[in-house]
Motif scaffolding. Sequence first.
Motif, PDB file in Angstrom:
ATOM      1  N   ARG A 178      -9.183  -2.261   1.758  1.00 50.33           N
ATOM      2  CA  ARG A 178      -7.876  -1.621   1.789  1.00 50.33           C
ATOM      3  C   ARG A 178      -7.345  -1.471   0.366  1.00 50.33           C
ATOM      4  O   ARG A 178      -7.614  -2.274  -0.508  1.00 50.33           O
ATOM      5  CB  ARG A 178      -6.950  -2.440   2.657  1.00 50.33           C
ATOM      6  CG  ARG A 178      -7.483  -2.439   4.110  1.00 50.33           C
ATOM      7  CD  ARG A 178      -6.728  -3.330   4.982  1.00 50.33           C
ATOM      8  NE  ARG A 178      -5.516  -2.657   5.433  1.00 50.33           N
ATOM      9  CZ  ARG A 178      -4.702  -3.187   6.318  1.00 50.33           C
ATOM     10  NH1 ARG A 178      -4.952  -4.363   6.834  1.00 50.33           N
ATOM     11  NH2 ARG A 178      -3.618  -2.551   6.688  1.00 50.33           N
ATOM     12  N   SER A 179      -6.561  -0.430   0.154  1.00 52.79           N
ATOM     13  CA  SER A 179      -6.107  -0.097  -1.195  1.00 52.79           C
ATOM     14  C   SER A 179      -4.937  -0.971  -1.649  1.00 52.79           C
ATOM     15  O   SER A 179      -4.240  -1.590  -0.843  1.00 52.79           O
ATOM     16  CB  SER A 179      -5.690   1.371  -1.247  1.00 52.79           C
ATOM     17  OG  SER A 179      -4.482   1.555  -0.549  1.00 52.79           O
ATOM     18  N   LYS A 180      -4.742  -0.948  -2.943  1.00 55.67           N
ATOM     19  CA  LYS A 180      -3.625  -1.667  -3.537  1.00 55.67           C
ATOM     20  C   LYS A 180      -2.301  -1.115  -3.006  1.00 55.67           C
ATOM     21  O   LYS A 180      -1.364  -1.869  -2.744  1.00 55.67           O
ATOM     22  CB  LYS A 180      -3.694  -1.526  -5.067  1.00 55.67           C
ATOM     23  CG  LYS A 180      -2.572  -2.184  -5.813  1.00 55.67           C
ATOM     24  CD  LYS A 180      -2.789  -1.987  -7.306  1.00 55.67           C
ATOM     25  CE  LYS A 180      -1.721  -2.631  -8.121  1.00 55.67           C
ATOM     26  NZ  LYS A 180      -1.982  -2.465  -9.567  1.00 55.67           N
ATOM     27  N   GLU A 181      -2.228   0.201  -2.841  1.00 53.41           N
ATOM     28  CA  GLU A 181      -1.008   0.821  -2.331  1.00 53.41           C
ATOM     29  C   GLU A 181      -0.696   0.328  -0.922  1.00 53.41           C
ATOM     30  O   GLU A 181       0.456   0.036  -0.598  1.00 53.41           O
ATOM     31  CB  GLU A 181      -1.109   2.356  -2.349  1.00 53.41           C
ATOM     32  CG  GLU A 181      -1.045   2.957  -3.737  1.00 53.41           C
ATOM     33  CD  GLU A 181      -2.377   2.929  -4.478  1.00 53.41           C
ATOM     34  OE1 GLU A 181      -3.434   2.696  -3.842  1.00 53.41           O
ATOM     35  OE2 GLU A 181      -2.378   3.113  -5.704  1.00 53.41           O
ATOM     36  N   GLU A 182      -1.731   0.213  -0.078  1.00 51.44           N
ATOM     37  CA  GLU A 182      -1.527  -0.308   1.278  1.00 51.44           C
ATOM     38  C   GLU A 182      -1.046  -1.760   1.224  1.00 51.44           C
ATOM     39  O   GLU A 182      -0.168  -2.153   1.987  1.00 51.44           O
ATOM     40  CB  GLU A 182      -2.824  -0.242   2.088  1.00 51.44           C
ATOM     41  CG  GLU A 182      -3.255   1.156   2.473  1.00 51.44           C
ATOM     42  CD  GLU A 182      -4.607   1.149   3.160  1.00 51.44           C
ATOM     43  OE1 GLU A 182      -4.665   1.635   4.301  1.00 51.44           O
ATOM     44  OE2 GLU A 182      -5.588   0.662   2.560  1.00 51.44           O
ATOM     45  N   ARG A 218       2.582  -1.869   0.121  1.00 49.96           N
ATOM     46  CA  ARG A 218       3.459  -1.462   1.232  1.00 49.96           C
ATOM     47  C   ARG A 218       3.588  -2.600   2.234  1.00 49.96           C
ATOM     48  O   ARG A 218       4.685  -2.899   2.706  1.00 49.96           O
ATOM     49  CB  ARG A 218       2.920  -0.192   1.894  1.00 49.96           C
ATOM     50  CG  ARG A 218       3.871   0.364   2.947  1.00 49.96           C
ATOM     51  CD  ARG A 218       3.469   1.742   3.457  1.00 49.96           C
ATOM     52  NE  ARG A 218       2.162   1.736   4.066  1.00 49.96           N
ATOM     53  CZ  ARG A 218       1.135   2.492   3.680  1.00 49.96           C
ATOM     54  NH1 ARG A 218       1.266   3.346   2.704  1.00 49.96           N
ATOM     55  NH2 ARG A 218      -0.030   2.411   4.283  1.00 49.96           N
ATOM     56  N   ALA A 219       2.479  -3.275   2.531  1.00 52.73           N
ATOM     57  CA  ALA A 219       2.512  -4.404   3.470  1.00 52.73           C
ATOM     58  C   ALA A 219       3.383  -5.535   2.923  1.00 52.73           C
ATOM     59  O   ALA A 219       4.175  -6.130   3.676  1.00 52.73           O
ATOM     60  CB  ALA A 219       1.093  -4.907   3.745  1.00 52.73           C
ATOM     61  N   ILE A 220       3.258  -5.835   1.643  1.00 52.06           N
ATOM     62  CA  ILE A 220       4.074  -6.889   1.042  1.00 52.06           C
ATOM     63  C   ILE A 220       5.556  -6.541   1.147  1.00 52.06           C
ATOM     64  O   ILE A 220       6.382  -7.380   1.517  1.00 52.06           O
ATOM     65  CB  ILE A 220       3.667  -7.133  -0.430  1.00 52.06           C
ATOM     66  CG1 ILE A 220       2.285  -7.780  -0.492  1.00 52.06           C
ATOM     67  CG2 ILE A 220       4.701  -8.001  -1.150  1.00 52.06           C
ATOM     68  CD1 ILE A 220       1.683  -7.844  -1.886  1.00 52.06           C
ATOM     69  N   GLN A 221       5.898  -5.307   0.845  1.00 50.45           N
ATOM     70  CA  GLN A 221       7.294  -4.883   0.929  1.00 50.45           C
ATOM     71  C   GLN A 221       7.822  -5.027   2.350  1.00 50.45           C
ATOM     72  O   GLN A 221       8.950  -5.477   2.560  1.00 50.45           O
ATOM     73  CB  GLN A 221       7.443  -3.445   0.424  1.00 50.45           C
ATOM     74  CG  GLN A 221       7.242  -3.329  -1.069  1.00 50.45           C
ATOM     75  CD  GLN A 221       7.145  -1.895  -1.545  1.00 50.45           C
ATOM     76  OE1 GLN A 221       6.584  -1.030  -0.872  1.00 50.45           O
ATOM     77  NE2 GLN A 221       7.692  -1.643  -2.727  1.00 50.45           N
TER      78      GLN A 221
END
Length: 165
Positions: free
Chosen positions: A2-6, A9-12
């Motif tokens: 999974r990408s850093k962007e994903e 987003r999950a962390i946020q």
Amino acid sequence: MRSKEERHRAIQEIVSREEIGTQKELVERLRQLGFDVTQATVSRDIAELRLARVALGKGRHKYVLPSLELPEDVYEELKRQFGLFVKDVDRGGNVLVVKTAEGHASGIALLLDRLKRDEIVGTLAGEDTILVVARTEEGARALEEEFGGLLVAGGRWRRGAQASS
């Protein structure tokens, strides 16, 4: 993988909905969601996302998203987000199209809305595209120049070019 962007987003989403007080708790929560992460990675993510750790009392803490109260803070965060996640800015008449990395359009659109700029009538965000409706064609041209400058400052090309990173 999974990408850093994903992952960002999950962390946020996690910190906005749950009481996460330590990096270890965040690592465990991300692993539950299928992310293969280390504490070092999560530590870097926390710094990049500018999460703050606030005291809840009685020795308890919680990570929170950055506060964007002042217009200068909103603009600084917009510049940072453009540098990281915006790929292209284009214009047709009084409408701008801002292309982002997948999953980042709504967050950037929220920042654009929080600017409370008179020349921006409104925004509409999808998964990787934001429509910015300007009050006038002249206003759209000025916004295109400004946003294009943010892309150039972030090391990215604009107007149909692919992101350089």
